[in-house]
Design a protein around this motif. Sequence first.
Motif, PDB file in Angstrom:
ATOM      1  N   ALA A  16     -27.200   7.686 -40.952  1.00 19.88           N
ATOM      2  CA  ALA A  16     -25.814   8.163 -40.983  1.00 19.88           C
ATOM      3  C   ALA A  16     -25.729   9.657 -41.254  1.00 19.88           C
ATOM      4  N   TRP A  17     -26.778  10.251 -41.809  1.00 17.40           N
ATOM      5  CA  TRP A  17     -26.755  11.679 -42.122  1.00 17.40           C
ATOM      6  C   TRP A  17     -27.319  12.525 -40.987  1.00 17.40           C
ATOM      7  N   GLU A  18     -27.641  11.930 -39.899  1.00 17.74           N
ATOM      8  CA  GLU A  18     -28.231  12.620 -38.777  1.00 17.74           C
ATOM      9  C   GLU A  18     -27.247  13.638 -38.194  1.00 17.74           C
ATOM     10  N   ASP A  19     -27.762  14.747 -37.723  1.00 16.86           N
ATOM     11  CA  ASP A  19     -26.905  15.748 -37.083  1.00 16.86           C
ATOM     12  C   ASP A  19     -26.196  15.128 -35.895  1.00 16.86           C
ATOM     13  N   GLY A  20     -24.937  15.384 -35.793  1.00 16.71           N
ATOM     14  CA  GLY A  20     -24.162  14.884 -34.676  1.00 16.71           C
ATOM     15  C   GLY A  20     -23.583  13.506 -34.918  1.00 16.71           C
ATOM     16  N   ALA A  21     -23.927  12.881 -36.056  1.00 18.17           N
ATOM     17  CA  ALA A  21     -23.355  11.566 -36.365  1.00 18.17           C
ATOM     18  C   ALA A  21     -21.869  11.741 -36.641  1.00 18.17           C
ATOM     19  N   VAL A  22     -21.060  10.877 -36.103  1.00 17.15           N
ATOM     20  CA  VAL A  22     -19.614  10.994 -36.227  1.00 17.15           C
ATOM     21  C   VAL A  22     -19.110   9.958 -37.222  1.00 17.15           C
ATOM     22  N   ASP A  23     -18.333  10.418 -38.178  1.00 21.94           N
ATOM     23  CA  ASP A  23     -17.700   9.515 -39.136  1.00 21.94           C
ATOM     24  C   ASP A  23     -16.541   8.831 -38.416  1.00 21.94           C
ATOM     25  N   PRO A  24     -16.482   7.508 -38.450  1.00 23.04           N
ATOM     26  CA  PRO A  24     -15.417   6.822 -37.702  1.00 23.04           C
ATOM     27  C   PRO A  24     -14.014   7.120 -38.240  1.00 23.04           C
ATOM     28  N   ASP A  25     -13.894   7.543 -39.518  1.00 25.01           N
ATOM     29  CA  ASP A  25     -12.586   7.838 -40.102  1.00 25.01           C
ATOM     30  C   ASP A  25     -12.159   9.293 -39.898  1.00 25.01           C
ATOM     31  N   PHE A  26     -13.024  10.104 -39.313  1.00 27.58           N
ATOM     32  CA  PHE A  26     -12.729  11.518 -39.146  1.00 27.58           C
ATOM     33  C   PHE A  26     -11.784  11.739 -37.974  1.00 27.58           C
ATOM     34  N   LYS A  27     -10.700  12.488 -38.232  1.00 27.46           N
ATOM     35  CA  LYS A  27      -9.749  12.821 -37.177  1.00 27.46           C
ATOM     36  C   LYS A  27      -9.547  14.338 -37.216  1.00 27.46           C
ATOM     37  N   PRO A  28      -9.949  15.051 -36.187  1.00 27.83           N
ATOM     38  CA  PRO A  28      -9.785  16.501 -36.192  1.00 27.83           C
ATOM     39  C   PRO A  28      -8.302  16.883 -36.205  1.00 27.83           C
ATOM     40  N   LEU A  29      -7.996  18.004 -36.852  1.00 27.62           N
ATOM     41  CA  LEU A  29      -6.623  18.491 -36.911  1.00 27.62           C
ATOM     42  C   LEU A  29      -6.250  19.183 -35.610  1.00 27.62           C
ATOM     43  N   THR A  30      -5.002  19.077 -35.264  1.00 28.70           N
ATOM     44  CA  THR A  30      -4.494  19.849 -34.133  1.00 28.70           C
ATOM     45  C   THR A  30      -4.260  21.275 -34.610  1.00 28.70           C
ATOM     46  N   HIS A  31      -3.989  22.165 -33.690  1.00 30.19           N
ATOM     47  CA  HIS A  31      -3.742  23.564 -34.045  1.00 30.19           C
ATOM     48  C   HIS A  31      -2.556  23.675 -34.996  1.00 30.19           C
ATOM     49  N   GLU A  32      -1.489  22.960 -34.718  1.00 31.96           N
ATOM     50  CA  GLU A  32      -0.292  23.015 -35.565  1.00 31.96           C
ATOM     51  C   GLU A  32      -0.566  22.446 -36.955  1.00 31.96           C
ATOM     52  N   GLU A  33      -1.319  21.331 -37.019  1.00 35.29           N
ATOM     53  CA  GLU A  33      -1.670  20.738 -38.316  1.00 35.29           C
ATOM     54  C   GLU A  33      -2.540  21.693 -39.136  1.00 35.29           C
ATOM     55  N   ALA A  34      -3.458  22.382 -38.473  1.00 36.33           N
ATOM     56  CA  ALA A  34      -4.318  23.341 -39.171  1.00 36.33           C
ATOM     57  C   ALA A  34      -3.499  24.507 -39.714  1.00 36.33           C
ATOM     58  N   LEU A  35      -2.546  25.015 -38.911  1.00 41.18           N
ATOM     59  CA  LEU A  35      -1.681  26.093 -39.387  1.00 41.18           C
ATOM     60  C   LEU A  35      -0.831  25.650 -40.571  1.00 41.18           C
ATOM     61  N   GLN A  36      -0.310  24.425 -40.505  1.00 46.63           N
ATOM     62  CA  GLN A  36       0.498  23.901 -41.604  1.00 46.63           C
ATOM     63  C   GLN A  36      -0.355  23.748 -42.869  1.00 46.63           C
ATOM     64  N   TRP A  37      -1.576  23.255 -42.727  1.00 48.38           N
ATOM     65  CA  TRP A  37      -2.469  23.105 -43.878  1.00 48.38           C
ATOM     66  C   TRP A  37      -2.781  24.471 -44.484  1.00 48.38           C
ATOM     67  N   ARG A  38      -3.035  25.469 -43.623  1.00 47.76           N
ATOM     68  CA  ARG A  38      -3.350  26.818 -44.102  1.00 47.76           C
ATOM     69  C   ARG A  38      -2.185  27.406 -44.884  1.00 47.76           C
TER      70      ARG A  38
END
Length: 166
Positions: A16-38
């Motif tokens: 599970a720690w291998e490079d490129g392994a994807v966490d099934p619960d991970f959801k990338p932020l959209t540009h707008e969500e990232a701006l709001q978080w910032r």
Amino acid sequence: MSTIPTVGSTSRTSDAWEDGAVDPDFKPLTHEEALQWRRSQPALSAWRLVGVQVLVGLVTGMLGWLFTRSVPVASSVLYGAASVVIPTALMAWGMTSSALSRRSAGHVISMFMSFVLWEGVKILLAVAMLWSAPRIVPDLNWLALVAGLVIVLKVYWFGFWIQTRR
């Protein structure tokens, strides 16, 4: 348990720690969500830190004088505080207002190297100030100088703690 493949092996492990392994619960932020978080994150200001350090240093020096009624103790506390505040102010200026900071804006490696440079200048100036303290402060009280230095240094931790609580 995962095994390590031998050198030159082409087999892949399912770790599970291998490079490129994807966490099934991970959801990338959209540009707008990232701006709001910032926008929701507190802005950290080096100059605000310097101002709080000056204030804490002055209060500590005043308390040193009030408790001891001794000018050498108060001046030692103030010099200890200044041994932190002046180098920090120089670093804040170097990181935010100098020509070097304007040229390196937006370049991560340049900003990191600028940080390393100004941190080195800050440390050297602090050491030079402490080394010259016996010649500058009449009737130097080392315990009071260290107390002023340590109390003002703690502003970093309290400032970080206060900023994260907002």
